[in-house]
Structures are given as structure tokens and as C-alpha cells.
Enzyme design. Structure first.
Site, PDB file in Angstrom:
ATOM      1  N   GLU A  98       0.831  -1.211   0.000  1.00 15.37           N
ATOM      2  CA  GLU A  98       0.000   0.000   0.000  1.00 15.37           C
ATOM      3  C   GLU A  98       0.865   1.260   0.000  1.00 15.37           C
ATOM      4  O   GLU A  98       2.086   1.191   0.201  1.00 15.37           O
ATOM      5  CB  GLU A  98      -0.917  -0.005   1.219  1.00 15.37           C
ATOM      6  N   LYS A 150      -3.690  -1.798  14.625  1.00 15.78           N
ATOM      7  CA  LYS A 150      -2.854  -0.836  15.370  1.00 15.78           C
ATOM      8  C   LYS A 150      -3.353  -0.746  16.805  1.00 15.78           C
ATOM      9  O   LYS A 150      -4.549  -0.679  17.058  1.00 15.78           O
ATOM     10  CB  LYS A 150      -2.912   0.528  14.695  1.00 15.78           C
TER      11      LYS A 150
HETATM   12  N1  PSU Z   1       0.087   0.424   8.541  1.00 24.35           N
HETATM   13  C1  PSU Z   1       1.081   1.239   8.996  1.00 24.35           C
HETATM   14  N2  PSU Z   1       0.891   2.585   8.848  1.00 24.35           N
HETATM   15  C2  PSU Z   1      -0.221   3.123   8.250  1.00 24.35           C
HETATM   16  C3  PSU Z   1      -1.249   2.246   7.779  1.00 24.35           C
HETATM   17  C4  PSU Z   1      -1.041   0.913   7.949  1.00 24.35           C
HETATM   18  O1  PSU Z   1       2.091   0.770   9.532  1.00 24.35           O
HETATM   19  O2  PSU Z   1      -0.330   4.359   8.145  1.00 24.35           O
HETATM   20  C5  PSU Z   1      -2.499   2.844   7.112  1.00 24.35           C
HETATM   21  C6  PSU Z   1      -3.191   1.836   6.184  1.00 24.35           C
HETATM   22  O3  PSU Z   1      -3.268   2.428   4.899  1.00 24.35           O
HETATM   23  C7  PSU Z   1      -4.572   1.651   6.792  1.00 24.35           C
HETATM   24  C8  PSU Z   1      -4.802   3.004   7.387  1.00 24.35           C
HETATM   25  O4  PSU Z   1      -5.543   1.267   5.837  1.00 24.35           O
HETATM   26  O5  PSU Z   1      -3.531   3.233   8.028  1.00 24.35           O
HETATM   27  C9  PSU Z   1      -5.981   3.021   8.333  1.00 24.35           C
HETATM   28  O6  PSU Z   1      -6.596   4.264   8.270  1.00 24.35           O
HETATM   29  P1  PSU Z   1      -8.070   4.464   8.890  1.00 24.35           P
HETATM   30  O7  PSU Z   1      -7.935   4.094  10.349  1.00 24.35           O
HETATM   31  O8  PSU Z   1      -8.379   5.932   8.682  1.00 24.35           O
HETATM   32  O9  PSU Z   1      -9.005   3.574   8.140  1.00 24.35           O
END
Ligand code: PSU
Ligand code: MN
Length: 309
Positions: A28, A162
């Protein structure tokens, strides 16, 4: 082979690998534009690709550049993305908008899964997926990543949701949506910076081969949707859960005070964690992404052997 979607632009190496039936791993780009500061974001993106190539697998970093969905970026494109301003953060809701309006955007887990499936790529490595945020009972903040899994057939390797999230609620949503969550060589759900949480992972597998056979079997049974592989960060790089807990609390309370909402929540929390840990959270983040890339490459190699990728 299926005709390529006209909105996709495959890099030469990715097109050649797919045409020859060689394994490819999708990556990604939100992690580059919104997840890590420059220049570590670029260094990491390049190191992750190198790690995958070292195993004889082709990396395909995905992003929308001026309205085209690029699958496979060259070094110049990665360098430009790593410093670009005003890059949209694209999830399922915004992918078509960015294409229709000729915009540039980085893809989250959800949008990367969609593009990977369109390109015929079955395995994808990231850091941590989005999930149910703490306080979701009032904020309703649940990442669209979770709802991508029941719809899109990609194996996603992460280091767990996370740890800024509500892990129990995240697991409930995945379970409700019939998403297999597989602990890689662990019984315990990893929590991104930490190897362990207090949650037992529903399924466990101990080899890439087992994961590949599981993926092939789901296809034979006609079960749609993606699989989540939760791969703990290597021990030498982890920040143990009790150490990081109070830092997460602080970052969450700062986000609340600053009135951060919507798509900005996760990037804000990651950068605040970076400041509060004096950079240590970023080192761990980089290492867990590299570790996930290695496992994803092994799964892609094994899947290619099953003839089902
Ligand atoms: N993994 C990481 N850092 C990130 C992400 C994933 O180590 O920044 C990103 C991914 O693109 C994931 C996003 O889809 O964080 C999640 O964002 P949200 O909580 O707004 O859906
Ligand atoms: Mn959100």
C-alpha cells in the site's frame, strides 16, 4: 488471463511477472504518504520492495497517480509520492473519485485490496490494518478496512490491528464479517508495536505453506473474501504492551483535545506516537513492515505452487 481493467497501469516488471505466473506481493502507499515522515517513508518503501525481490517475488506498490491506478511504482514515482503534498488518502469510498477527477492519492488497506484484486494479485503486505477506534460507541469511527475483507479476495499480512484501536471490538467486527484471523506462529493477537495483547487469536498457522493451502481451499469451496494474517513484530524490535499503554493513552487524549476526526485520526495518532516515543515507535513500525513483507513473499511463493494464485 482476464483482460486488464483500463483504469489500471501495470509497471513493466509487474506486468511481466503476472503474465508469466510468477508471484507478486502488493504494497500500500498510505503508509508512505500519511504513515511515516520523510525520508524514512521513502527508505522504508524501497527497503520493503528489496526484501520482497530478494525472495524472487515481484513487489507492486499501489497508488493513484493523476487518475490512473498504478500497480507497481518505479523509484522516481516512489520518490515523488514520498514528498508530495495534498495527496488524497483513498479508501473504498474515494478510489473511483480520484480516478474520475484525475487526482493523486495513496491507497489504504481497503483500496489496495481492491486494486490488487483487479490486477490479479492475491497477497498484500502492510503494517497494521485499520479497525474499531476506542470510543467508537459514540464516535462510530470504524475503519472501512474491516468491511473490505468480506468482499475482496486478498491475503493481507499485518502485525495486528494498530494498538491505538479497540482490539476487542475490532476482533468482533472481523468475526461478524466471517473474516479468518490467523496468528502466524502465535496463539495471541499481536498488537502492532507489541508482540502480545490479552486476546487469543481465533486461528493459528505456523508456515507459509499452510496459509497458502488454506487460501487455495477457500477458493475451492467458493468462500469469498480476504484473510488476515497477524504476524508479530520480531522480539528485538517490539515495544512491550505495558510500556506503550500509557503513551497510547496520551496520544488518544491529545487527539481528543485537538478535535481530530475522520481520516485524520490514524495519521495524527501515528505521528503523535512518534513524538512521544522519540522516534522509537517508527523504528518498530519499519521493522514490522519489513517482517510482514518477508512473510507475504513466502506465502506468494507457496500459493504459486498450488496453481491457485
Ligand atoms: N500500517 C502502517 N501505517 C499506516 C497504515 C497501515 O504501519 O499508516 C495505514 C493503512 O493504509 C490503513 C490506514 O488502511 O492506516 C488506516 O486508516 P483508517 O484508520 O483511517 O481507516
Ligand atoms: Mn476512521
Amino acid at each position: 488471463m482476464q483482460a486488464l481493467n483500463p483504469h489500471l497501469s501495470l509497471s513493466e516488471p509487474v506486468a511481466a511477472a503476472l503474465a508469466a505466473g510468477r508471484p507478486v506481493v502488493a504494497l500500500e502507499s498510505t503508509i508512505i504518504t500519511h504513515g511515516m515522515p520523510h525520508p524514512r517513508n521513502l527508505e522504508t518503501a524501497l527497503a520493503v520492495e528489496a526484501e520482497i525481490r530478494a525472495q524472487g517475488v515481484e513487489p507492486a506498490t499501489i497508488a493513484v497517480l493523476e487518475g490512473k491506478i498504478h500497480v507497481g511504482l518505479d523509484q522516481t514515482q516512489l520518490e515523488a509520492l514520498a514528498v508530495a503534498k495534498d495527496v488524497m488518502k483513498l479508501s473504498r469510498a474515494d478510489l473511483a473519485y480520484a480516478v474520475a477527477s484525475g487526482r493523486t492519492g495513496s491507497t489504504t488497506v481497503a483500496a489496495t485490496m481492491i486494486a490488487a484484486q483487479l490486477a490479479g494479485i492475491s497477497v498484500f503486505a502492510t503494517g497494521g490494518i485499520g479497525g474499531v477506534h476506542q470510543g467508537a460507541e459514540t464516535s462510530f469511527d470504524i475503519s472501512a478496512d474491516l468491511y473490505e475483507f468480506p468482499q475482496t479476495d486478498v491475503v493481507v499480512v499485518c502485525a495486528g490491528p494498530k494498538a491505538i484501536l479497540d482490539l476487542n471490538k475490532t476482533m468482533e467486527v472481523l468475526e461478524t464479517n466471517g473474516v479468518p484471523v490467523i496468528g502466524y506462529s502465535t496463539d495471541c493477537l499481536p498488537a502492532f508495536w507489541s508482540r502480545e495483547s490479552d486476546i487469543t487469536v481465533p486461528l493459528r498457522m505456523d508456515s507459509a505453506d499452510e496459509i497458502a493451502r488454506h487460501t487455495a481451499l477457500r477458493r475451492q469451496l467458493g468462500i469469498q473474501g480476504g484473510t488476515l494474517i497477524a504476524n508479530p513484530v520480531p522480539q528485538e524490535y517490539e515495544i512491550p504492551a505495558p510500556v506503550i499503554a500509557s503513551i497510547i493513552e496520551q496520544a488518544l487524549s491529545d487527539a481528543d483535545q485537538q478535535g481530530v476526526t475522520g481520516k485524520d485520526v490514524t495519521p495524527y495518532l501515528l505521528s503523535r506516537m512518534f513524538e512521544l516515543t522519540e522516534g522509537k515507535s517508527l523504528e518498530t513500525n519499519i521493522q514490522l513492515v519489513l517482517n510482514n513483507a518477508r512473510l507475504a513473499a513466502q506465502i506468494a511463493l507457496e500459493l504459486a505452487k498450488t496453481g491457485q494464485d
